[in-house]
Write a protein that holds these residues in place. Structure first.
Motif, short mmCIF file in Angstrom:
data_model
loop_
_atom_site.label_atom_id
_atom_site.label_comp_id
_atom_site.label_asym_id
_atom_site.label_seq_id
_atom_site.Cartn_x
_atom_site.Cartn_y
_atom_site.Cartn_z
N LYS A 47 1.10 -1.11 -0.04
CA LYS A 47 0.11 -0.43 0.09
C LYS A 47 1.04 1.01 0.44
CE LYS A 47 -1.74 -2.34 3.18
NZ LYS A 47 -1.28 -3.87 2.64
N ASP A 50 -0.28 8.93 0.72
CA ASP A 50 -0.09 10.41 0.29
C ASP A 50 0.67 11.23 1.21
OD1 ASP A 50 -0.47 13.22 -0.74
OD2 ASP A 50 -1.70 12.16 -2.40
N GLU A 55 -4.54 9.53 1.96
CA GLU A 55 -4.79 8.44 1.78
C GLU A 55 -4.01 7.65 1.57
OE1 GLU A 55 -7.94 8.30 -2.33
OE2 GLU A 55 -7.32 10.61 -1.55
N TYR A 57 -2.93 4.30 -0.83
CA TYR A 57 -3.42 3.45 -2.44
C TYR A 57 -2.97 1.97 -2.38
CZ TYR A 57 -4.54 8.24 -3.56
OH TYR A 57 -4.86 9.48 -3.84
N THR A 59 -2.00 -1.14 -4.01
CA THR A 59 -0.99 -2.10 -5.03
C THR A 59 -1.19 -3.29 -5.31
OG1 THR A 59 0.20 -3.03 -4.23
CG2 THR A 59 0.99 -0.07 -4.90
N ILE A 156 -0.91 0.62 -8.94
CA ILE A 156 -2.18 0.93 -8.52
C ILE A 156 -3.40 0.20 -8.73
CG2 ILE A 156 -3.75 2.98 -6.91
CD1 ILE A 156 -0.59 4.36 -6.62
N THR A 158 -7.92 -0.67 -8.09
CA THR A 158 -8.33 -0.65 -6.95
C THR A 158 -9.74 -1.59 -6.02
OG1 THR A 158 -10.09 -0.33 -8.16
CG2 THR A 158 -9.13 2.31 -6.99
#
Length: 171
Positions: A47, A50, A55, A57, A59, A156, A158
């Motif tokens: 992960k 940011d 946040e 994200y 992978t 990345i 979701t």
């Protein structure tokens, strides 16, 4: 409800309920705690956070110890020594980690929800997590040592943060 022939209660009762419905995360034995893990491997994907927004994200890149086919850690007993930033799940951690997959049994129990039919504790079969499309099997692009930091940004996805019903097959 009572069994008319024996005069004893029958049907669901607290004594026949599975442990995850009757115990808090803190009250579970070590064996019960470990059995909650469905073996999906989603939490073992890298992960990225940011730094400005916080946040997270996901992978499709696995931890260096993730077996992408078996969906398990290749050195579970020594994982934290070999991977210093490996997060050990504890009841306290489960209550504070925002990135646990929505399918994660620890998260479900934390939130007072039941385990789904595909969970091995419910189905009685370890393969059910793979058959239901929950696991990372066939979806891991490689392990972290195979990618540069810039390449991780290109990995990345979701789907680890969604349930199969809401996943985009292209993602």
């Amino acid at each position: 409800m009572r069994d008319r022939t024996a005069g004893r209660p029958f049907g669901p009762s607290a004594s026949t309920e599975p442990f995850w419905r009757t115990k808090t995360l803190e009250a579970m034995s070590p064996a019960e705690w470990e059995s909650l893990c469905d073996g999906c491997g989603r939490c073992c994907l890298l992960k990225l956070e940011d730094e400005d927004t916080g946040e997270v994200y996901h992978t499709d890149v696995g931890c260096t110890l993730l077996d992408g086919h078996g969906c398990h850690c290749r050195d579970y007993p020594r994982r934290q020594k070999r991977v210093p930033d490996c997060v050990r799940l504890t009841p306290e951690a489960v209550r504070t980690i925002p990135w646990l997959p929505p399918t994660c049994a620890y998260r479900l129990v934390r939130d007072g929800e039941d385990l789904p039919a595909w969970h091995p504790l419910v189905s009685g079969r370890a393969a059910s997590v793979h058959e239901a499309g929950i696991s990372v099997r066939g979806r891991v692009s490689g392990n972290e040592e195979e990618f540069t930091a810039d390449e991780l940004l290109e990995r990345i996805v979701t789907w680890p943060a969604r349930t199969p019903e809401t996943e985009d097959p292209e993602d």
